[in-house]
Motif scaffolding. Structure first.
Motif, short mmCIF file in Angstrom:
data_model
loop_
_atom_site.label_atom_id
_atom_site.label_comp_id
_atom_site.label_asym_id
_atom_site.label_seq_id
_atom_site.Cartn_x
_atom_site.Cartn_y
_atom_site.Cartn_z
N GLN A 15 16.53 12.04 10.08
CA GLN A 15 16.93 13.14 9.16
C GLN A 15 17.81 12.61 8.02
OE1 GLN A 15 16.89 13.70 12.47
NE2 GLN A 15 16.34 15.81 12.91
N PRO B 88 8.41 22.41 14.42
CA PRO B 88 9.82 22.78 14.21
C PRO B 88 10.67 21.73 13.50
CG PRO B 88 9.11 23.50 16.37
CD PRO B 88 7.95 22.73 15.78
N LYS B 89 10.54 20.46 13.91
CA LYS B 89 11.38 19.42 13.29
C LYS B 89 11.07 19.24 11.80
CE LYS B 89 12.62 16.68 17.26
NZ LYS B 89 12.22 15.59 18.14
N GLN C 57 9.87 21.78 9.90
CA GLN C 57 10.44 22.99 9.27
C GLN C 57 11.93 22.78 8.99
OE1 GLN C 57 9.58 26.84 10.91
NE2 GLN C 57 7.54 26.27 11.62
N ASP C 58 12.61 22.11 9.92
CA ASP C 58 14.06 21.95 9.77
C ASP C 58 14.48 21.07 8.59
OD1 ASP C 58 14.59 23.63 11.87
OD2 ASP C 58 14.89 22.04 13.35
N TYR D 26 8.58 29.81 15.76
CA TYR D 26 9.84 29.05 15.71
C TYR D 26 10.75 29.62 14.62
CZ TYR D 26 13.09 25.28 14.67
OH TYR D 26 14.23 24.55 14.41
N ARG D 27 10.18 29.81 13.45
CA ARG D 27 10.99 30.33 12.33
C ARG D 27 11.46 31.76 12.61
NH1 ARG D 27 9.57 31.10 5.86
NH2 ARG D 27 11.63 32.01 5.41
N LYS E 133 14.26 31.66 15.12
CA LYS E 133 15.47 31.03 14.56
C LYS E 133 16.20 31.98 13.60
CE LYS E 133 16.63 26.89 11.89
NZ LYS E 133 16.08 25.72 11.20
#
Ligand code: 13P
Ligand code: SF4
Length: 299
Positions: free
Chosen positions: A4, A26-27, A29-30, A236-237, A240
């Motif tokens: 990251q 997810p990772k 998206q983050d 996931y979004r 969250k």
């Protein structure tokens, strides 16, 4: 090495922006600078000051970014992340339809390859398809490639729609039977489905929305539970951003293998090695740009 942190460093060094579709892992998206649906991502690609766009999605989305911002470097971290529905119609298919229906205008879903956009009058996405077809100056509209989106649009406009027989293999797998079972299990849940779903699934939905439309709807709704009829990545979004609400897939979770190809390591490698740049011939860019800009003016 912290991936990251390296991504953040490389982004600054290269003045890059990371655009991510709502179905991504997810990772991925983050690390998004912007997360959204095809329309939001197109808009973002057309008005960013970045020199480089890393597009975490599928080929037609990265191509759209390149067409709208041809002077920027647009990278697709996994070359083979295509959209099977986009490959179901070719520019020769569209030209043949235009010859058969010379009075018709062509509306292409953005889920098409660049050469198809180049023979299109106006593009559309799942969030503006009805508006685009309603406003185009023609009583007859050739609509490619998604037969389900074409039939959904046909519910709202008084025009003859000539659909292509394409479909999304992911949404096609959502069946009315499994959705009914999910509704029985969660009777107080609102059913949100994507317009790429089959008509029998659309018929029983509470709302038919693009992926960003789902995110916005859920954020504003007072309801507690939702059944989601689209690719599972969006859950996931939704979870969250709405920790007080509950989300369930409408049936078994449906996965777009193509959307899931991109991993966080791929995003890092894309930035580091500047891979894989989208390249489109100039003459295709200029014609396809006209069709995309026409869409951005409509809505
Ligand atoms: P959205 O534009 O609604 O995000 O849809 C894109 C897509 O590929 C749906 O399968
Ligand atoms: Fe294409 Fe369907 Fe995947 Fe969307 S979910 S990218 S339409 S295959």
């Amino acid at each position: 090495m912290n991936v990251q942190e390296e991504i953040t460093r490389l982004k600054e060094e290269k003045n890059a922006i990371i655009l991510v579709h709502n179905y991504q892992r997810p990772k991925v998206q983050d690390v998004a600078d912007y997360l959204g649906d095809s329309l939001g991502l197109s808009r973002k690609a057309s008005n960013t000051n970045a020199d480089m766009i890393v597009f975490c999605g599928v080929t037609f989305m990265a191509e759209t970014a390149k067409i709208l911002s041809p002077d920027k470097t647009v990278l697709l971290p996994r070359k083979e992340a295509g959209c099977p529905m986009a490959d179901m119609v070719t520019s020769s298919d569209v030209i043949a339809l235009k010859e058969k229906y010379p009075d018709a205008k062509v509306v292409s879903y953005v889920n098409t390859n660049a050469d198809v956009k180049a023979v299109t009058d106006v593009c559309c996405t799942s969030s503006n398809a009805v508006e685009v077809v309603r406003n185009i100056e023609a009583d007859r509209v050739i609509f490619v490639p998604d037969r389900n989106l074409a039939s959904y649009v046909g519910r709202f406009v008084d025009k003859e729609i000539i659909p292509w027989d394409g479909y999304c293999y992911v949404h096609e797998r959502i069946t009315k039977d499994e959705v009914l079972k999910a509704k029985e299990k969660y009777p107080d849940a609102l059913l949100l489905v994507h317009p790429e779903c089959n008509p029998p699934v659309i018929d029983i939905a509470d709302e038919v929305l693009s992926t960003q439309g789902m995110v916005d709807f859920v954020g504003e709704s007072d309801n507690k539970r939702f059944l989601i009829g689209t690719e599972e990545g969006i859950l996931y979004r939704l979870k969250k951003e709405n920790p007080d609400k509950e989300f369930y897939p409408a049936g078994t979770p449906k996965i777009c293998q193509n959307m899931k190809r991109t991993t966080l390591d791929d995003v890092y490698l894309a930035l580091k090695d500047e891979q894989y740049p989208i390249e489109i011939p100039d003459e295709i860019i200029s014609s396809a740009k006209r069709a995309l800009e026409a869409m951005l003016q409509y809505v």
